[in-house]
Design a protein around this motif. Structure first.
Motif, PDB file in Angstrom:
ATOM      1  N   ILE A  92     -16.516  -3.563 -11.514  1.00 42.40           N
ATOM      2  CA  ILE A  92     -16.721  -4.971 -12.096  1.00 42.40           C
ATOM      3  C   ILE A  92     -15.539  -5.851 -11.763  1.00 42.40           C
ATOM      4  O   ILE A  92     -15.564  -6.832 -11.442  1.00 42.40           O
ATOM      5  N   VAL A  93     -14.485  -5.196 -11.995  1.00 45.55           N
ATOM      6  CA  VAL A  93     -13.195  -5.731 -11.767  1.00 45.55           C
ATOM      7  C   VAL A  93     -13.027  -6.140 -10.186  1.00 45.55           C
ATOM      8  O   VAL A  93     -12.798  -7.344  -9.789  1.00 45.55           O
ATOM      9  N   GLU A  94     -13.712  -5.414  -9.394  1.00 40.50           N
ATOM     10  CA  GLU A  94     -13.375  -5.422  -7.980  1.00 40.50           C
ATOM     11  C   GLU A  94     -14.447  -6.848  -7.386  1.00 40.50           C
ATOM     12  O   GLU A  94     -14.007  -7.428  -6.610  1.00 40.50           O
ATOM     13  N   LYS A  95     -15.431  -6.715  -8.067  1.00 42.12           N
ATOM     14  CA  LYS A  95     -16.336  -7.976  -7.726  1.00 42.12           C
ATOM     15  C   LYS A  95     -15.945  -9.117  -8.333  1.00 42.12           C
ATOM     16  O   LYS A  95     -15.960 -10.382  -7.661  1.00 42.12           O
ATOM     17  N   ALA A  96     -15.094  -9.300  -9.656  1.00 38.45           N
ATOM     18  CA  ALA A  96     -14.430 -10.434  -9.947  1.00 38.45           C
ATOM     19  C   ALA A  96     -13.397 -11.007  -9.002  1.00 38.45           C
ATOM     20  O   ALA A  96     -13.145 -12.050  -8.609  1.00 38.45           O
ATOM     21  N   ILE A  97     -12.496  -9.947  -8.257  1.00 35.52           N
ATOM     22  CA  ILE A  97     -11.599 -10.271  -7.278  1.00 35.52           C
ATOM     23  C   ILE A  97     -12.334 -10.823  -6.227  1.00 35.52           C
ATOM     24  O   ILE A  97     -11.706 -11.770  -5.589  1.00 35.52           O
ATOM     25  N   PHE A 100     -13.023 -14.220  -6.718  1.00 42.34           N
ATOM     26  CA  PHE A 100     -11.898 -15.280  -7.023  1.00 42.34           C
ATOM     27  C   PHE A 100     -11.184 -15.255  -5.675  1.00 42.34           C
ATOM     28  O   PHE A 100     -10.735 -16.403  -5.363  1.00 42.34           O
ATOM     29  N   ASP A 101     -11.307 -14.568  -4.820  1.00 46.39           N
ATOM     30  CA  ASP A 101     -10.683 -14.799  -3.428  1.00 46.39           C
ATOM     31  C   ASP A 101     -11.641 -15.461  -2.476  1.00 46.39           C
ATOM     32  O   ASP A 101     -11.468 -16.020  -1.593  1.00 46.39           O
ATOM     33  N   ARG A 102     -12.901 -15.438  -3.047  1.00 45.17           N
ATOM     34  CA  ARG A 102     -13.811 -16.608  -2.409  1.00 45.17           C
ATOM     35  C   ARG A 102     -13.496 -17.935  -2.852  1.00 45.17           C
ATOM     36  O   ARG A 102     -13.616 -18.753  -1.862  1.00 45.17           O
ATOM     37  N   ASP A 103     -13.347 -18.179  -4.208  1.00 47.53           N
ATOM     38  CA  ASP A 103     -13.512 -19.489  -4.676  1.00 47.53           C
ATOM     39  C   ASP A 103     -12.060 -20.035  -4.704  1.00 47.53           C
ATOM     40  O   ASP A 103     -12.103 -21.132  -4.933  1.00 47.53           O
ATOM     41  N   ILE A 104     -11.141 -19.135  -5.063  1.00 50.36           N
ATOM     42  CA  ILE A 104      -9.905 -19.762  -5.748  1.00 50.36           C
ATOM     43  C   ILE A 104      -8.812 -19.443  -4.570  1.00 50.36           C
ATOM     44  O   ILE A 104      -8.016 -20.439  -3.998  1.00 50.36           O
ATOM     45  N   THR A 105      -8.579 -18.391  -4.096  1.00 55.12           N
ATOM     46  CA  THR A 105      -7.168 -17.927  -3.312  1.00 55.12           C
ATOM     47  C   THR A 105      -7.116 -18.816  -1.936  1.00 55.12           C
ATOM     48  O   THR A 105      -6.109 -19.288  -1.672  1.00 55.12           O
ATOM     49  N   PRO A 106      -8.300 -18.960  -1.343  1.00 57.80           N
ATOM     50  CA  PRO A 106      -8.033 -19.521   0.226  1.00 57.80           C
ATOM     51  C   PRO A 106      -7.670 -21.323  -0.080  1.00 57.80           C
ATOM     52  O   PRO A 106      -7.221 -21.651   0.862  1.00 57.80           O
ATOM     53  N   HIS A 107      -7.819 -21.498  -1.332  1.00 56.02           N
ATOM     54  CA  HIS A 107      -7.675 -22.991  -1.651  1.00 56.02           C
ATOM     55  C   HIS A 107      -6.047 -23.374  -2.109  1.00 56.02           C
ATOM     56  O   HIS A 107      -5.515 -24.379  -2.442  1.00 56.02           O
ATOM     57  N   ILE A 108      -5.245 -22.135  -2.205  1.00 54.44           N
ATOM     58  CA  ILE A 108      -3.891 -22.341  -2.540  1.00 54.44           C
ATOM     59  C   ILE A 108      -2.980 -22.864  -1.597  1.00 54.44           C
ATOM     60  O   ILE A 108      -3.186 -22.448  -0.342  1.00 54.44           O
ATOM     61  N   PRO A 131      -1.179  -7.132  -2.830  1.00 52.87           N
ATOM     62  CA  PRO A 131      -1.474  -6.052  -3.799  1.00 52.87           C
ATOM     63  C   PRO A 131      -0.524  -6.440  -5.055  1.00 52.87           C
ATOM     64  O   PRO A 131      -1.237  -5.991  -6.263  1.00 52.87           O
ATOM     65  N   THR A 132       0.391  -7.069  -5.383  1.00 50.15           N
ATOM     66  CA  THR A 132       0.893  -7.395  -6.635  1.00 50.15           C
ATOM     67  C   THR A 132       0.284  -8.535  -7.180  1.00 50.15           C
ATOM     68  O   THR A 132       0.179  -8.245  -8.454  1.00 50.15           O
ATOM     69  N   GLU A 133      -0.467  -9.370  -6.516  1.00 53.19           N
ATOM     70  CA  GLU A 133      -1.419 -10.453  -7.229  1.00 53.19           C
ATOM     71  C   GLU A 133      -2.593  -9.527  -7.739  1.00 53.19           C
ATOM     72  O   GLU A 133      -3.065 -10.106  -8.824  1.00 53.19           O
ATOM     73  N   ARG A 134      -3.131  -8.604  -6.858  1.00 49.66           N
ATOM     74  CA  ARG A 134      -4.487  -8.017  -7.148  1.00 49.66           C
ATOM     75  C   ARG A 134      -3.969  -7.220  -8.555  1.00 49.66           C
ATOM     76  O   ARG A 134      -4.877  -6.941  -9.409  1.00 49.66           O
ATOM     77  N   HIS A 135      -2.981  -6.635  -8.593  1.00 48.42           N
ATOM     78  CA  HIS A 135      -2.214  -5.704  -9.742  1.00 48.42           C
ATOM     79  C   HIS A 135      -2.517  -6.682 -11.082  1.00 48.42           C
ATOM     80  O   HIS A 135      -2.800  -6.154 -12.375  1.00 48.42           O
ATOM     81  N   ARG A 136      -1.621  -7.675 -11.036  1.00 45.33           N
ATOM     82  CA  ARG A 136      -1.749  -8.844 -12.221  1.00 45.33           C
ATOM     83  C   ARG A 136      -3.100  -9.077 -12.523  1.00 45.33           C
ATOM     84  O   ARG A 136      -3.486  -9.417 -13.876  1.00 45.33           O
ATOM     85  N   PHE A 137      -3.970  -9.626 -11.625  1.00 46.09           N
ATOM     86  CA  PHE A 137      -5.437  -9.835 -11.904  1.00 46.09           C
ATOM     87  C   PHE A 137      -5.877  -8.669 -12.425  1.00 46.09           C
ATOM     88  O   PHE A 137      -6.688  -8.955 -13.541  1.00 46.09           O
ATOM     89  N   THR A 138      -6.009  -7.419 -12.000  1.00 46.60           N
ATOM     90  CA  THR A 138      -6.681  -6.378 -12.669  1.00 46.60           C
ATOM     91  C   THR A 138      -6.257  -6.008 -14.128  1.00 46.60           C
ATOM     92  O   THR A 138      -7.096  -5.992 -14.839  1.00 46.60           O
ATOM     93  N   GLY A 181     -16.180  -9.121 -17.510  1.00 48.43           N
ATOM     94  CA  GLY A 181     -16.695  -7.950 -17.704  1.00 48.43           C
ATOM     95  C   GLY A 181     -18.307  -7.949 -17.207  1.00 48.43           C
ATOM     96  O   GLY A 181     -18.628  -8.667 -16.497  1.00 48.43           O
ATOM     97  N   ASP A 182     -19.082  -7.052 -18.259  1.00 44.74           N
ATOM     98  CA  ASP A 182     -20.498  -7.119 -17.780  1.00 44.74           C
ATOM     99  C   ASP A 182     -21.328  -8.137 -18.852  1.00 44.74           C
ATOM    100  O   ASP A 182     -22.413  -7.791 -19.118  1.00 44.74           O
ATOM    101  N   LYS A 183     -20.617  -9.093 -19.392  1.00 44.08           N
ATOM    102  CA  LYS A 183     -21.477 -10.163 -20.167  1.00 44.08           C
ATOM    103  C   LYS A 183     -21.866 -11.319 -19.209  1.00 44.08           C
ATOM    104  O   LYS A 183     -21.347 -11.332 -18.203  1.00 44.08           O
TER     105      LYS A 183
END
Length: 271
Positions: A92-97, A100-108, A131-138, A181-183
């Motif tokens: 679920i976390v991987e899917k959230a990332i 995020f990488d589809r909708d947010i990260t490319p626009h930075i 990798p460090t950003e993925r850690h913070r996100f996770t 989460g799974d909500k």
């Protein structure tokens, strides 16, 4: 009954070591191939998990979530059911990332090349989380997911265990524009999100004043020059500015200095 030729002759101690060298997903797949392997994993899960846990990102917070989900009672060892839930949660976390990488990260967008030189090896900021950003996100995602499951007294206790830096990250993650989460999105879920935002905002302001004797300084991604899509605390290039704010580095020299370890986690982001 084992259908893999010769497997019954391999000592359990060897099989346990083999399990420990795999990833969590690989270990679960291996256990699914044979009744004996499933039995060995089931009977030795705590021992095997001590080796598997090294490969689970933000394992500490993943375990806390298991406890908050009722899968891992306090003081208990991880069971095979816990391993299955750990894997489900991590997916679920991987899917959230991915979202995020589809909708947010490319626009930075970073306006100055010196930032790229300092934080991204002279290359343009990548279109995905580092990798460090993925850690913070996770880590922040697990923390928010856990908090969504807690009642108010338990949430207040959890907040008190967090550093000021992590509360900034928590506040931004609650704002995440996708389900946690799974909500699924619903009226009650959105009401809970609003409630949590109010709680953490109030706590941030109170703690900031307690540590620094100064009005709370926001670190919204919309208020700084680099377009950070409301998630300023997650990006590598924003960490120096975040630390200045959290530690109040420009505070008056006449005031008692704040101990960094009281507001900022000095370990590396991968730990």
């Amino acid at each position: 009954m084992c259908i893999i030729p010769g497997l019954n002759t391999i000592p359990p101690e060897v099989v346990i070591k083999i399990f420990g060298e795999l990833s969590l997903l690989e270990a679960l797949h291996l256990a699914a191939t044979c009744c004996r392997l499933r039995q060995i994993l089931d009977e030795n899960t705590p021992t095997i998990y001590e080796r598997l846990r090294r490969q689970i990102q933000c394992e500490k917070y993943a375990r806390v979530l298991l406890a908050d989900q009722g899968v891992l009672p306090s003081g208990s060892s991880v069971t095979i059911q816990g391993l299955l839930r750990l894997r489900r949660n991590s997916r679920i976390v991987e899917k959230a990332i991915d979202v995020f990488d589809r909708d947010i990260t490319p626009h930075i967008r970073i306006p100055t090349t010196d930032v790229d030189d300092e934080f991204y090896g002279g290359k343009t900021r990548p279109l995905h989380l580092t990798p460090t950003e993925r850690h913070r996100f996770t880590r922040s995602y697990y923390q928010v997911w856990s908090i969504f499951l807690l009642d108010r007294p338990s949430r207040q206790q959890r907040y008190r265990s967090m550093l000021l830096k992590h509360l900034y990250m928590l506040y931004e993650m609650i704002y995440l524009d996708q389900p946690i989460g799974d909500k699924t999105e619903s009226l009650s879920f959105n009401e809970k999100r609003t409630e949590l935002l109010q709680e953490v905002d109030k706590l941030l302001r109170s703690l900031y004043h307690h540590f620094h004797g100064n009005e709370f300084i926001n670190f919204s991604g919309y208020s700084i020059s680099m377009r950070t899509q409301g998630h300023a605390a997650i990006w590598d290039h924003c960490q120096p500015d975040l630390k200045c704010i959290v530690c109040f580095s420009w505070r008056s020299p006449k005031k008692q200095p704040v101990k960094v370890e009281g507001v900022w986690d000095c370990t590396t982001e991968e730990e």
